[in-house]
Write an enzyme that holds these catalytic residues in place. Structure first.
Site, PDB file in Angstrom:
ATOM      1  N   TRP A   1       0.969  -1.179   0.138  1.00  0.00           N
ATOM      2  CA  TRP A   1      -0.226  -0.084  -0.056  1.00  0.00           C
ATOM      3  C   TRP A   1       0.796   1.113   0.166  1.00  0.00           C
ATOM      4  O   TRP A   1       0.405   2.393  -0.204  1.00  0.00           O
ATOM      5  CB  TRP A   1      -1.066  -0.059   1.088  1.00  0.00           C
ATOM      6  CG  TRP A   1      -1.983  -0.817   1.094  1.00  0.00           C
ATOM      7  CD1 TRP A   1      -2.524  -1.858   0.142  1.00  0.00           C
ATOM      8  CD2 TRP A   1      -3.015  -1.211   2.148  1.00  0.00           C
ATOM      9  NE1 TRP A   1      -3.496  -2.316   0.455  1.00  0.00           N
ATOM     10  CE2 TRP A   1      -4.039  -2.165   1.762  1.00  0.00           C
ATOM     11  CE3 TRP A   1      -3.422  -0.470   3.494  1.00  0.00           C
ATOM     12  CZ2 TRP A   1      -5.157  -2.618   2.540  1.00  0.00           C
ATOM     13  CZ3 TRP A   1      -4.323  -1.096   4.036  1.00  0.00           C
ATOM     14  CH2 TRP A   1      -5.073  -2.154   3.815  1.00  0.00           C
TER      15      TRP A   1
ATOM     16  N   GLU B   1      12.248   2.721  -3.813  1.00  0.00           N
ATOM     17  CA  GLU B   1      11.814   4.032  -3.145  1.00  0.00           C
ATOM     18  C   GLU B   1      12.670   4.130  -1.983  1.00  0.00           C
ATOM     19  O   GLU B   1      13.071   5.424  -1.778  1.00  0.00           O
ATOM     20  CB  GLU B   1      10.325   4.119  -2.878  1.00  0.00           C
ATOM     21  CG  GLU B   1       9.409   4.121  -4.195  1.00  0.00           C
ATOM     22  CD  GLU B   1       8.298   3.496  -4.256  1.00  0.00           C
ATOM     23  OE1 GLU B   1       7.664   3.342  -3.002  1.00  0.00           O
ATOM     24  OE2 GLU B   1       7.644   3.229  -5.169  1.00  0.00           O
TER      25      GLU B   1
ATOM     26  N   GLY C   1       1.678  -2.493  -6.078  1.00  0.00           N
ATOM     27  CA  GLY C   1       1.542  -1.243  -5.724  1.00  0.00           C
ATOM     28  C   GLY C   1       0.049  -0.573  -6.014  1.00  0.00           C
ATOM     29  O   GLY C   1      -0.858  -0.920  -5.451  1.00  0.00           O
ATOM     30  N   GLY C   2      -0.099   0.531  -6.834  1.00  0.00           N
ATOM     31  CA  GLY C   2      -1.023   1.212  -7.343  1.00  0.00           C
ATOM     32  C   GLY C   2      -2.437   0.116  -7.336  1.00  0.00           C
ATOM     33  O   GLY C   2      -3.495   0.362  -6.895  1.00  0.00           O
TER      34      GLY C   2
ATOM     35  N   SER D   1       3.881  -1.922 -12.196  1.00  0.00           N
ATOM     36  CA  SER D   1       2.658  -1.686 -13.097  1.00  0.00           C
ATOM     37  C   SER D   1       1.824  -3.098 -13.295  1.00  0.00           C
ATOM     38  O   SER D   1       1.630  -3.137 -14.484  1.00  0.00           O
ATOM     39  CB  SER D   1       3.062  -0.944 -14.375  1.00  0.00           C
ATOM     40  OG  SER D   1       3.394   0.273 -14.049  1.00  0.00           O
TER      41      SER D   1
HETATM   42  P1  13P Z   1       3.230  -0.180  -8.750  1.00  0.00           P
HETATM   43  O1  13P Z   1       2.307  -1.457  -9.088  1.00  0.00           O
HETATM   44  O2  13P Z   1       2.348   1.148  -8.410  1.00  0.00           O
HETATM   45  O3  13P Z   1       3.979  -0.019 -10.209  1.00  0.00           O
HETATM   46  O4  13P Z   1       4.230  -0.159  -7.771  1.00  0.00           O
HETATM   47  C1  13P Z   1       5.126  -1.635  -7.739  1.00  0.00           C
HETATM   48  C2  13P Z   1       5.714  -1.617  -6.534  1.00  0.00           C
HETATM   49  O5  13P Z   1       6.666  -0.574  -6.027  1.00  0.00           O
HETATM   50  C3  13P Z   1       5.405  -2.563  -5.542  1.00  0.00           C
HETATM   51  O6  13P Z   1       6.382  -2.813  -4.326  1.00  0.00           O
END
Ligand code: 13P
Length: 256
Positions: free
Chosen positions: A10, A98, A235-236, A214
């Site tokens: 999240w 990140e 993630g998203g 993604s």
């Molecule tokens: P997204 O699915 O938003 O590209 O993020 C991937 C991610 O960093 C999961 O740890």
């Protein structure tokens, strides 16, 4: 046969009321099946609420997004592995890009976290992945080898079997441009070879390697059908319980 593992990262999203309605929906969407391991990785603040709501749920485990390698001490704002265990986390994401890029975490520091996670019986999800520049320059394998070498320093074969690797190409994170199944499979196969050379082939065969970047309901099935893609770190698309559940269902269909 490796059990697929699909995790919802999240990141810095959601407060208690949002988490509550999310988990209610997710449990309905997922049902009782336990053929795919599902991991919910909320911000630290929501770990107690999530563990309370998940209770004895056989199908969903909890993870944390980060930790500090020290057992305790003067590290203002940090959180230790034993604190996470205390909140019923089973997994911890370590070395997310990140953290590496925005917070300057080095390969060595990431390795200390992996070591400390195992010492506290937390299973690390070690993230590796290259930037677009590194890919364009043809340095993907070099970057992955360096991150794996440092990240797995001091990890024994048994612990390796309990470590999850997440291949997250940085150019694919949050951009809507996922790696193609072929691109991802090639790197996953390479990661498994590196683990086989650092440990042994049977150890590498046990290790689960997630793809992240993604992942969406409409591209998950094709990615998860690749022989060395054992799950997804989302993630998203994990922020909505229906779209996350759709990715879990894609993993169910892709298994075997
Ligand atoms: P997204 O699915 O938003 O590209 O993020 C991937 C991610 O960093 C999961 O740890």
């Amino acid at each position: 046969m490796r059990k697929k593992i699909v995790a919802a990262n999240w990141k810095m999203n959601k407060i208690a009321a949002e988490a509550r309605s999310y988990i209610e929906s997710l449990l309905v969407e997922l049902g009782e099946a336990t053929d795919v391991e599902v991991v919910l990785i909320p911000p630290f603040t929501l770990l107690p609420l999530c563990s309370q709501m998940l209770g004895e749920s056989p199908s969903v485990r909890l993870g944390a997004q980060n930790m500090h390698p020290a057992k305790s001490g003067a590290f203002t704002g940090e959180i230790s592995a034993s604190m996470l265990r205390d909140l019923y986390a089973r997994y911890v994401v370590v070395g997310h890009s990140e953290r590496r890029q925005l917070f300057g975490e080095s390969d060595g520091f990431v390795g200390e976290k992996v070591r400390a996670a195992h010492d506290a019986s937390l299973r690390p999800i070690l993230c590796v992945g290259e930037t677009l520049g590194e890919r364009t320059a043809g340095h993907v394998e070099q970057v992955i080898d360096r991150q794996l070498g440092a990240g797995l320093h001091g990890v024994d074969a048994k612990e390796m079997g309990e470590t999850v690797i997440a291949y997250e190409p940085i150019w694919a994170i949050g951009t809507g441009h996922n790696a193609t199944p072929e691109q991802a499979q090639a790197v996953h196969a390479h990661i498994r070879e590196v683990i086989a050379s650092l440990y042994a082939a049977p150890v590498a065969e046990r290790v689960r390697i997630q793809y992240g970047g993604s992942v969406k309901p409409d591209n998950a099935a094709e990615l998860l059908r690749q022989p060395d893609i054992d799950g997804a770190l989302v993630g998203g698309a994990s922020l909505d319980p229906r779209s996350f559940a759709a990715i879990v269902h894609a993993a169910r269909e892709a298994k075997g």
